[in-house]
Design a protein around this motif. Structure first.
Motif, PDB file in Angstrom:
ATOM      1  N   PRO A  27       6.715   8.887  10.975  1.00 56.68           N
ATOM      2  CA  PRO A  27       7.564   9.592  11.955  1.00 56.68           C
ATOM      3  C   PRO A  27       6.721  10.273  13.031  1.00 56.68           C
ATOM      4  CG  PRO A  27       7.501  10.791   9.865  1.00 56.68           C
ATOM      5  CD  PRO A  27       6.740   9.515   9.659  1.00 56.68           C
ATOM      6  N   PRO A  28       7.329  10.585  14.164  1.00 57.51           N
ATOM      7  CA  PRO A  28       6.608  11.298  15.231  1.00 57.51           C
ATOM      8  C   PRO A  28       6.108  12.655  14.735  1.00 57.51           C
ATOM      9  CG  PRO A  28       8.717  10.473  16.033  1.00 57.51           C
ATOM     10  CD  PRO A  28       8.690  10.249  14.552  1.00 57.51           C
ATOM     11  N   GLY A  29       4.913  13.053  15.190  1.00 55.35           N
ATOM     12  CA  GLY A  29       4.343  14.338  14.793  1.00 55.35           C
ATOM     13  C   GLY A  29       3.606  14.266  13.466  1.00 55.35           C
ATOM     14  N   HIS A  30       3.409  13.062  12.951  1.00 56.87           N
ATOM     15  CA  HIS A  30       2.729  12.862  11.668  1.00 56.87           C
ATOM     16  C   HIS A  30       1.720  11.720  11.800  1.00 56.87           C
ATOM     17  CE1 HIS A  30       6.526  14.811  10.693  1.00 56.87           C
ATOM     18  NE2 HIS A  30       5.950  15.248   9.560  1.00 56.87           N
ATOM     19  N   TYR A  31       0.853  11.601  10.804  1.00 57.10           N
ATOM     20  CA  TYR A  31      -0.036  10.453  10.717  1.00 57.10           C
ATOM     21  C   TYR A  31      -0.213  10.091   9.250  1.00 57.10           C
ATOM     22  CZ  TYR A  31      -3.743  13.884   9.679  1.00 57.10           C
ATOM     23  OH  TYR A  31      -4.485  14.882   9.137  1.00 57.10           O
TER      24      TYR A  31
ATOM     25  N   VAL B 262       0.838  -1.199   0.000  1.00 54.64           N
ATOM     26  CA  VAL B 262       0.000   0.000   0.000  1.00 54.64           C
ATOM     27  C   VAL B 262       0.871   1.246   0.000  1.00 54.64           C
ATOM     28  CG1 VAL B 262      -1.972  -1.053   1.156  1.00 54.64           C
ATOM     29  CG2 VAL B 262      -0.192   0.009   2.523  1.00 54.64           C
ATOM     30  N   ARG B 263       0.311   2.318  -0.542  1.00 53.64           N
ATOM     31  CA  ARG B 263       0.978   3.622  -0.565  1.00 53.64           C
ATOM     32  C   ARG B 263       0.109   4.571   0.229  1.00 53.64           C
ATOM     33  NH1 ARG B 263       0.763   7.315  -5.686  1.00 53.64           N
ATOM     34  NH2 ARG B 263       1.078   9.228  -4.560  1.00 53.64           N
ATOM     35  N   CYS B 264       0.704   5.253   1.204  1.00 53.17           N
ATOM     36  CA  CYS B 264      -0.049   6.154   2.087  1.00 53.17           C
ATOM     37  C   CYS B 264       0.603   7.530   2.103  1.00 53.17           C
ATOM     38  CB  CYS B 264      -0.068   5.617   3.515  1.00 53.17           C
ATOM     39  SG  CYS B 264      -0.556   3.911   3.686  1.00 53.17           S
ATOM     40  N   HIS B 265      -0.234   8.561   2.264  1.00 49.28           N
ATOM     41  CA  HIS B 265       0.267   9.922   2.419  1.00 49.28           C
ATOM     42  C   HIS B 265       0.616  10.152   3.881  1.00 49.28           C
ATOM     43  CE1 HIS B 265      -0.973  11.385  -1.577  1.00 49.28           C
ATOM     44  NE2 HIS B 265      -1.875  10.429  -1.455  1.00 49.28           N
ATOM     45  N   VAL B 266       1.743  10.829   4.121  1.00 50.25           N
ATOM     46  CA  VAL B 266       2.149  11.204   5.472  1.00 50.25           C
ATOM     47  C   VAL B 266       1.768  12.668   5.665  1.00 50.25           C
ATOM     48  CG1 VAL B 266       4.077  11.467   7.062  1.00 50.25           C
ATOM     49  CG2 VAL B 266       4.032   9.553   5.477  1.00 50.25           C
ATOM     50  N   VAL B 267       0.972  12.922   6.714  1.00 49.55           N
ATOM     51  CA  VAL B 267       0.460  14.268   6.975  1.00 49.55           C
ATOM     52  C   VAL B 267       1.053  14.771   8.291  1.00 49.55           C
ATOM     53  CG1 VAL B 267      -1.616  15.649   7.345  1.00 49.55           C
ATOM     54  CG2 VAL B 267      -1.687  13.678   5.802  1.00 49.55           C
ATOM     55  N   ARG B 268       1.570  16.008   8.248  1.00 48.47           N
ATOM     56  CA  ARG B 268       2.093  16.637   9.457  1.00 48.47           C
ATOM     57  C   ARG B 268       0.915  17.107  10.300  1.00 48.47           C
ATOM     58  NH1 ARG B 268       5.341  21.421   7.884  1.00 48.47           N
ATOM     59  NH2 ARG B 268       6.201  19.819   6.547  1.00 48.47           N
ATOM     60  N   ILE B 269       0.923  16.779  11.594  1.00 51.59           N
ATOM     61  CA  ILE B 269      -0.187  17.133  12.486  1.00 51.59           C
ATOM     62  C   ILE B 269      -0.292  18.647  12.666  1.00 51.59           C
ATOM     63  CG2 ILE B 269      -1.029  16.956  14.879  1.00 51.59           C
ATOM     64  CD1 ILE B 269       0.141  14.140  14.948  1.00 51.59           C
ATOM     65  N   LYS B 270       0.842  19.316  12.749  1.00 50.56           N
ATOM     66  CA  LYS B 270       0.893  20.753  13.051  1.00 50.56           C
ATOM     67  C   LYS B 270       0.068  21.587  12.064  1.00 50.56           C
ATOM     68  CE  LYS B 270       4.365  24.361  13.608  1.00 50.56           C
ATOM     69  NZ  LYS B 270       5.792  24.619  13.537  1.00 50.56           N
TER      70      LYS B 270
END
Length: 111
Positions: free
Chosen positions: A100-104, A59-67
């Protein structure tokens, strides 16, 4: 249906031999299945697990910054399973481990 003692006595040896044939030997105390059992059967535990995992999904997923909710990267995850859905779920879990931390992650789709 009532069973007569004669009929029950006649069926007892048949049931015992069927149980022995099914269990692969005389009935004994339960013991856990180990690699030694698999080797006696002519297969290894690795071969058994490889035949059970019939599907592999990436699967390919987008990484989104929470901030600021900005898409900053794309990650890939790979999983295997006995069904397509279980393989996809395992692939998403693999992608989760790479966030990574701070992302989802969002929008995981099979490649």
């Amino acid at each position: 249906m009532k069973r007569t003692p004669k009929l029950a006595a006649a069926l007892l040896p048949i049931a015992a031999s069927a149980a022995m044939a099914f269990a692969g030997g005389p009935a004994s105390a339960a013991e856990p299945i180990t690699a030694a059992h698999a080797d006696r059967a002519g297969t290894s535990t690795t071969a058994v697990s490889e035949t059970l995992a019939r599907y592999t999904v990436t699967v390919r997923c987008h990484v989104v910054r929470i901030k600021d909710t900005t898409v900053v990267d794309v990650i890939y995850g790979t999983g295997t399973g006995t069904t397509y859905n279980s393989a996809k779920l395992n692939a998403e879990k693999d992608a989760n481990r790479k966030v990574p931390p701070g992302h989802y992650k969002r929008h995981c789709h099979p490649v």
